[in-house]
Design a protein around this motif. Structure first.
Motif, PDB file in Angstrom:
ATOM      1  N   LEU A   1     -17.246  54.848 -60.370  1.00  0.00           N
ATOM      2  CA  LEU A   1     -17.691  54.172 -59.161  1.00  0.00           C
ATOM      3  C   LEU A   1     -18.873  54.871 -58.508  1.00  0.00           C
ATOM      4  O   LEU A   1     -19.745  54.223 -57.915  1.00  0.00           O
ATOM      5  CB  LEU A   1     -16.527  54.071 -58.173  1.00  0.00           C
ATOM      6  N   ASN A   2     -18.886  56.200 -58.567  1.00  0.00           N
ATOM      7  CA  ASN A   2     -20.012  56.973 -58.053  1.00  0.00           C
ATOM      8  C   ASN A   2     -19.986  58.338 -58.720  1.00  0.00           C
ATOM      9  O   ASN A   2     -19.314  58.517 -59.743  1.00  0.00           O
ATOM     10  CB  ASN A   2     -19.979  57.066 -56.512  1.00  0.00           C
ATOM     11  N   GLY A   3     -20.653  59.308 -58.117  1.00  0.00           N
ATOM     12  CA  GLY A   3     -20.736  60.604 -58.772  1.00  0.00           C
ATOM     13  C   GLY A   3     -19.401  61.242 -59.070  1.00  0.00           C
ATOM     14  O   GLY A   3     -19.196  61.814 -60.149  1.00  0.00           O
ATOM     15  N   SER A   4     -18.456  61.147 -58.150  1.00  0.00           N
ATOM     16  CA  SER A   4     -17.185  61.848 -58.327  1.00  0.00           C
ATOM     17  C   SER A   4     -15.988  60.935 -58.500  1.00  0.00           C
ATOM     18  O   SER A   4     -14.891  61.418 -58.791  1.00  0.00           O
ATOM     19  CB  SER A   4     -16.935  62.758 -57.112  1.00  0.00           C
ATOM     20  N   ASP A   5     -16.140  59.638 -58.295  1.00  0.00           N
ATOM     21  CA  ASP A   5     -14.998  58.724 -58.290  1.00  0.00           C
ATOM     22  C   ASP A   5     -14.950  57.892 -59.568  1.00  0.00           C
ATOM     23  O   ASP A   5     -15.969  57.366 -60.030  1.00  0.00           O
ATOM     24  CB  ASP A   5     -15.066  57.777 -57.091  1.00  0.00           C
ATOM     25  N   PHE A   6     -13.727  57.733 -60.099  1.00  0.00           N
ATOM     26  CA  PHE A   6     -13.457  56.897 -61.272  1.00  0.00           C
ATOM     27  C   PHE A   6     -12.340  55.925 -60.917  1.00  0.00           C
ATOM     28  O   PHE A   6     -11.493  56.216 -60.052  1.00  0.00           O
ATOM     29  CB  PHE A   6     -13.026  57.761 -62.465  1.00  0.00           C
ATOM     30  N   ALA A   7     -12.330  54.779 -61.579  1.00  0.00           N
ATOM     31  CA  ALA A   7     -11.306  53.768 -61.330  1.00  0.00           C
ATOM     32  C   ALA A   7     -10.743  53.265 -62.646  1.00  0.00           C
ATOM     33  O   ALA A   7     -11.483  53.115 -63.633  1.00  0.00           O
ATOM     34  CB  ALA A   7     -11.879  52.606 -60.521  1.00  0.00           C
ATOM     35  N   LEU A   8      -9.449  53.007 -62.646  1.00  0.00           N
ATOM     36  CA  LEU A   8      -8.760  52.473 -63.818  1.00  0.00           C
ATOM     37  C   LEU A   8      -7.942  51.272 -63.383  1.00  0.00           C
ATOM     38  O   LEU A   8      -7.111  51.383 -62.472  1.00  0.00           O
ATOM     39  CB  LEU A   8      -7.840  53.535 -64.434  1.00  0.00           C
ATOM     40  N   CYS A   9      -8.196  50.114 -64.008  1.00  0.00           N
ATOM     41  CA  CYS A   9      -7.448  48.897 -63.704  1.00  0.00           C
ATOM     42  C   CYS A   9      -6.417  48.655 -64.793  1.00  0.00           C
ATOM     43  O   CYS A   9      -6.751  48.606 -65.983  1.00  0.00           O
ATOM     44  CB  CYS A   9      -8.389  47.702 -63.591  1.00  0.00           C
ATOM     45  N   LEU A  10      -5.157  48.506 -64.389  1.00  0.00           N
ATOM     46  CA  LEU A  10      -4.058  48.287 -65.325  1.00  0.00           C
ATOM     47  C   LEU A  10      -3.666  46.818 -65.324  1.00  0.00           C
ATOM     48  O   LEU A  10      -3.592  46.199 -64.248  1.00  0.00           O
ATOM     49  CB  LEU A  10      -2.854  49.154 -64.934  1.00  0.00           C
ATOM     50  N   PRO A  11      -3.385  46.222 -66.492  1.00  0.00           N
ATOM     51  CA  PRO A  11      -3.126  44.779 -66.554  1.00  0.00           C
ATOM     52  C   PRO A  11      -1.679  44.375 -66.300  1.00  0.00           C
ATOM     53  O   PRO A  11      -1.371  43.195 -66.296  1.00  0.00           O
ATOM     54  CB  PRO A  11      -3.521  44.439 -67.995  1.00  0.00           C
ATOM     55  N   ALA A  12      -0.779  45.348 -66.097  1.00  0.00           N
ATOM     56  CA  ALA A  12       0.636  45.018 -65.932  1.00  0.00           C
ATOM     57  C   ALA A  12       1.158  45.645 -64.645  1.00  0.00           C
ATOM     58  O   ALA A  12       0.755  46.759 -64.274  1.00  0.00           O
ATOM     59  CB  ALA A  12       1.448  45.521 -67.126  1.00  0.00           C
ATOM     60  N   PRO A  13       2.059  44.960 -63.934  1.00  0.00           N
ATOM     61  CA  PRO A  13       2.605  45.514 -62.693  1.00  0.00           C
ATOM     62  C   PRO A  13       3.609  46.623 -62.976  1.00  0.00           C
ATOM     63  O   PRO A  13       4.172  46.721 -64.058  1.00  0.00           O
ATOM     64  CB  PRO A  13       3.283  44.302 -62.045  1.00  0.00           C
ATOM     65  N   GLY A  14       3.820  47.465 -61.950  1.00  0.00           N
ATOM     66  CA  GLY A  14       4.837  48.495 -62.050  1.00  0.00           C
ATOM     67  C   GLY A  14       4.444  49.716 -62.839  1.00  0.00           C
ATOM     68  O   GLY A  14       5.292  50.577 -63.095  1.00  0.00           O
ATOM     69  N   MET A  15       3.163  49.836 -63.255  1.00  0.00           N
ATOM     70  CA  MET A  15       2.736  50.947 -64.094  1.00  0.00           C
ATOM     71  C   MET A  15       1.786  51.902 -63.365  1.00  0.00           C
ATOM     72  O   MET A  15       1.415  52.937 -63.915  1.00  0.00           O
ATOM     73  CB  MET A  15       2.029  50.416 -65.344  1.00  0.00           C
ATOM     74  N   ALA A  16       1.413  51.578 -62.128  1.00  0.00           N
ATOM     75  CA  ALA A  16       0.396  52.373 -61.446  1.00  0.00           C
ATOM     76  C   ALA A  16       0.870  53.795 -61.185  1.00  0.00           C
ATOM     77  O   ALA A  16       0.146  54.767 -61.449  1.00  0.00           O
ATOM     78  CB  ALA A  16      -0.006  51.690 -60.140  1.00  0.00           C
ATOM     79  N   ALA A  17       2.078  53.955 -60.669  1.00  0.00           N
ATOM     80  CA  ALA A  17       2.574  55.289 -60.328  1.00  0.00           C
ATOM     81  C   ALA A  17       2.730  56.155 -61.574  1.00  0.00           C
ATOM     82  O   ALA A  17       2.280  57.310 -61.613  1.00  0.00           O
ATOM     83  CB  ALA A  17       3.903  55.175 -59.582  1.00  0.00           C
ATOM     84  N   GLU A  18       3.366  55.607 -62.590  1.00  0.00           N
ATOM     85  CA  GLU A  18       3.584  56.379 -63.821  1.00  0.00           C
ATOM     86  C   GLU A  18       2.254  56.775 -64.459  1.00  0.00           C
ATOM     87  O   GLU A  18       2.078  57.917 -64.910  1.00  0.00           O
ATOM     88  CB  GLU A  18       4.413  55.554 -64.794  1.00  0.00           C
ATOM     89  N   THR A  19       1.307  55.842 -64.490  1.00  0.00           N
ATOM     90  CA  THR A  19       0.004  56.141 -65.079  1.00  0.00           C
ATOM     91  C   THR A  19      -0.725  57.205 -64.274  1.00  0.00           C
ATOM     92  O   THR A  19      -1.352  58.115 -64.840  1.00  0.00           O
ATOM     93  CB  THR A  19      -0.839  54.861 -65.157  1.00  0.00           C
ATOM     94  N   ALA A  20      -0.669  57.106 -62.954  1.00  0.00           N
ATOM     95  CA  ALA A  20      -1.353  58.087 -62.110  1.00  0.00           C
ATOM     96  C   ALA A  20      -0.804  59.490 -62.348  1.00  0.00           C
ATOM     97  O   ALA A  20      -1.563  60.465 -62.455  1.00  0.00           O
ATOM     98  CB  ALA A  20      -1.206  57.689 -60.646  1.00  0.00           C
TER      99      ALA A  20
END
Length: 638
Positions: free
Chosen positions: A313-332
């Motif tokens: 997104l910028n110099g220090s920030d990255f973003a990851l979009c996950l296609p399935a619900p309920g996976m954000a916490a585990e992935t993080a």
């Protein structure tokens, strides 16, 4: 007249000529032989009978009795005794007809019976000359039987020759057909090589065709590599190779707005702490290594999970979009653990903070990012490698899998479904076809909900094949009613079903008039995850007149190694590729090169999700064939 037919006729003429010539020579030779045998027989019989008459000492009664007895045997046409003065002393004549040989055969091949002559004497006294002529009917019968027998054998030989000739012609035709199919494949944009035949002339032709195909394939692959390079220039960050902020935002926004977008997913933000301080402390090279290490850790998810995407997104920030619900916490938490182990080698001061949020189809882009920023801010307040998750109320309202399955099945059974209508227009604003995503009313009193709400649960419940077959039947029915072409999306999970292609073919075969106006499309990711299934699906339905293509394409076209073998008719470029190209020269160059690449394999190119007129004009200039999205809907409301 085709070459193969000419060869067949030439082969037939040669075989018939050979058979007729051989039969004619054989019959004429046998006739000559029979004539020679008759002449020898007449001479022998005349000499034998003359000797017997000479032993009668000139007794006329005995001589006449002996000649009459010989004639009565039935083998002679005439027996005649001439006296020394030339007068006829005795003569008997008879007639006979061939019993087996037909009249035309007798007239066509006459046989001459040359008289045999013998001298009759009494001691040294000459009594006369005896002439004996045998019947030719027996010779004609023998010649006819021989001719019939020879004809039968000649026919047998001719049939054998015809069979061998058929095998020979087939051996010639097989490489010719292969060469024709190879040329047709080139017209369709497929690069097919064929084995070289044994026939020298055809081997040279096949070798030349294979060489041309290999050169064209090499050119296509080189062009594909060039297009991928342009994609990276237009959409990717030079240091990490990840999509830059603008492209990531376009892709996330397009996913949230798509009818068949994800019904639920996750957004994970990763921030490298104190980027400016790290540059001063470690130097630019070490800081760049840290950024690249983060990018590599995040890139593993899109490589393993379809429809997952990442960006810087910028110099220090990255973003990851996950296609399935309920996976954000585990992935993080997984990302935090991996980066903690990897960044430790660069120094104790190198750390990240991670924020995660669950997002849904009814979120807009601003809401999703602001919520994720809130989670990231909370993580920064907790210390190095902290992970913070912001929950969303819609997660709590999510239905259970069993309830979803039951509602989907009931909605299909009750006909609580509807095909939407979004136009796809060509350069002249003429309708190419109508996009028809399926909407479903899961609550009897509620609204028809887009596929983004229920499709993930349908896939989890293995109902996508049933749903897609239902949508296909509705589209065929609508085409039969108004005659307008329609397009239907097919889920990747439906492609994976072994019986879906056969069932779809049965539905389309039952409506042959509508088949020619049906457009079917699958997601670009399906061509990567289920290449053979997509290929077989196209082979099953395209012969019926159905148009078959890829949708949401552009991000991973370079990863489809045998795109030209899929058997496609068209490709729809994703909205994230098409939006904003009027103000982005590298992106516009990428689209133009992509269009050229797809045109090289004879594919139509369409653009989806187009909003404003400037982008539409830029897309027309890039060579696309049709456009869909809000821009098209404004010009042709349905």
């Amino acid at each position: 007249m085709s070459l193969i037919r000419q060869i067949w006729l030439l082969l037939l003429a040669v075989v018939l000529l050979a058979l007729a010539g051989s039969l004619s020579v054989t019959v004429v030779s046998e006739r000559d032989m029979l004539q020679t045998q008759l002449r020898l027989k007449n001479n022998d019989n005349a000499q034998a009978l003359a000797l017997a008459l000479s032993q009668q000492h000139g007794d006329p009664a005995l001589m006449e009795l002996l000649m009459a007895a010989q004639f009565d045997t039935g083998f002679y046409r005439s027996i005649k005794l001439l006296g020394g003065d030339g007068k006829v002393r005795f003569e008997r004549k008879g007639t006979s007809h061939a019993e087996r040989a037909p009249g035309w055969f007798v007239q066509l091949l006459p046989i001459e019976s040359t008289p045999g002559v013998g001298l009759v004497s009494d001691g040294w006294r000459a009594l006369g000359a005896l002439e004996v002529v045998s019947h030719v009917s027996y010779a004609h019968d023998a010649l006819w039987i021989s001719a019939v027998r020879n004809t039968v054998w000649m026919l047998v030989v001719g049939l054998a020759a015809g069979l061998l000739g058929s095998l020979a012609v087939r051996g010639i035709r097989r490489p010719l057909d292969a060469t024709v199919e190879q040329a047709q494949a080139l017209v369709e944009g497929r690069y097919v090589t064929v084995p070289e035949p044994k026939v020298p002339e055809l081997r040279r032709l096949t070798r030349a065709m294979n060489g041309m195909v290999q050169r064209m394939r090499a050119l296509f692959e080189a062009q594909s590599a060039q297009v991928e390079s342009l994609r990276r220039q237009a959409h990717c960050d030079p240091l990490t190779g990840l999509p830059h902020r603008a492209h990531f935002m376009e892709r996330l926004g397009a996913a949230l707005q798509r009818e068949d977008g994800f019904g639920g997913g996750g957004l994970v933000l990763v921030r490298l702490a104190d980027l400016t301080g790290l540059n001063l402390l470690l130097g630019r090279d070490s800081t760049d290594r840290a950024l690249v290490l983060i990018a590599r850790a995040l890139q593993t998810y899109p490589e393993q999970v379809p429809d997952c995407f990442v960006g810087r997104l910028n110099g220090s920030d990255f973003a990851l979009c996950l296609p399935a619900p309920g996976m954000a916490a585990e992935t993080a938490h997984s990302i935090a653990s991996a980066l903690q182990a990897g960044l430790h080698t660069l120094g104790s001061g190198v750390c990240v903070h991670i924020g995660a949020v669950e997002i849904h189809h009814d979120h807009n882009l601003g809401t999703a990012l602001s919520t994720a920023d809130m989670a990231l801010a909370r993580a920064e307040s907790q210390g190095p490698f902290a992970v913070e998750l912001v929950s969303d109320e819609t997660v709590a309202r999510a239905r259970g899998e069993r309830a979803w399955r039951s509602q989907i099945v009931e909605a299909l059974a009750a006909g609580q479904t509807r095909l939407m209508a979004f136009p796809v227009l060509d350069r002249q604003a003429q309708l190419v076809h109508i996009e028809c995503p399926l909407r479903m009313r899961l609550d009897g009193a509620g609204e028809f909900e887009p596929a983004a709400r229920w499709l993930p649960l349908a896939a989890r419940s293995r109902l996508t094949a049933t749903v897609d077959a239902h949508a296909l039947a509705l589209a065929l029915k609508a085409i039969a009613e108004d005659g307008r072409p329609r397009g239907v999306n097919i889920a990747a999970s439906s492609m994976a079903e072994a019986t879906f292609a056969a069932h779809a073919r049965t539905l389309v075969s039952a409506a042959p008039q509508a088949a020619g106006k049906l457009w079917l499309e699958v997601d670009e990711g399906a061509a990567l995850s289920h290449f053979e299934a997509v290929q077989e699906f196209g082979r099953a339905l395209r012969p019926l007149g159905v148009r078959f293509g890829l949708e949401h394409a552009g991000q991973r076209l370079h990863r489809i190694e045998r795109l030209y073998e899929l058997g496609l008719d068209y490709v729809k470029l994703d909205a994230s590729v098409c939006r904003g190209i009027a103000r982005n020269d590298p992106a516009r160059e990428f689209v133009k090169s992509t269009v050229s690449l797809l045109r090289a394999v004879s594919l139509l190119v369409q653009a989806e999700g187009v909003i404003d007129n400037a982008d539409a004009e830029a897309l027309w200039a890039c060579g696309v064939d049709a456009i869909t999205g809000p821009w098209a809907s404004e010009r042709l409301p349905l």
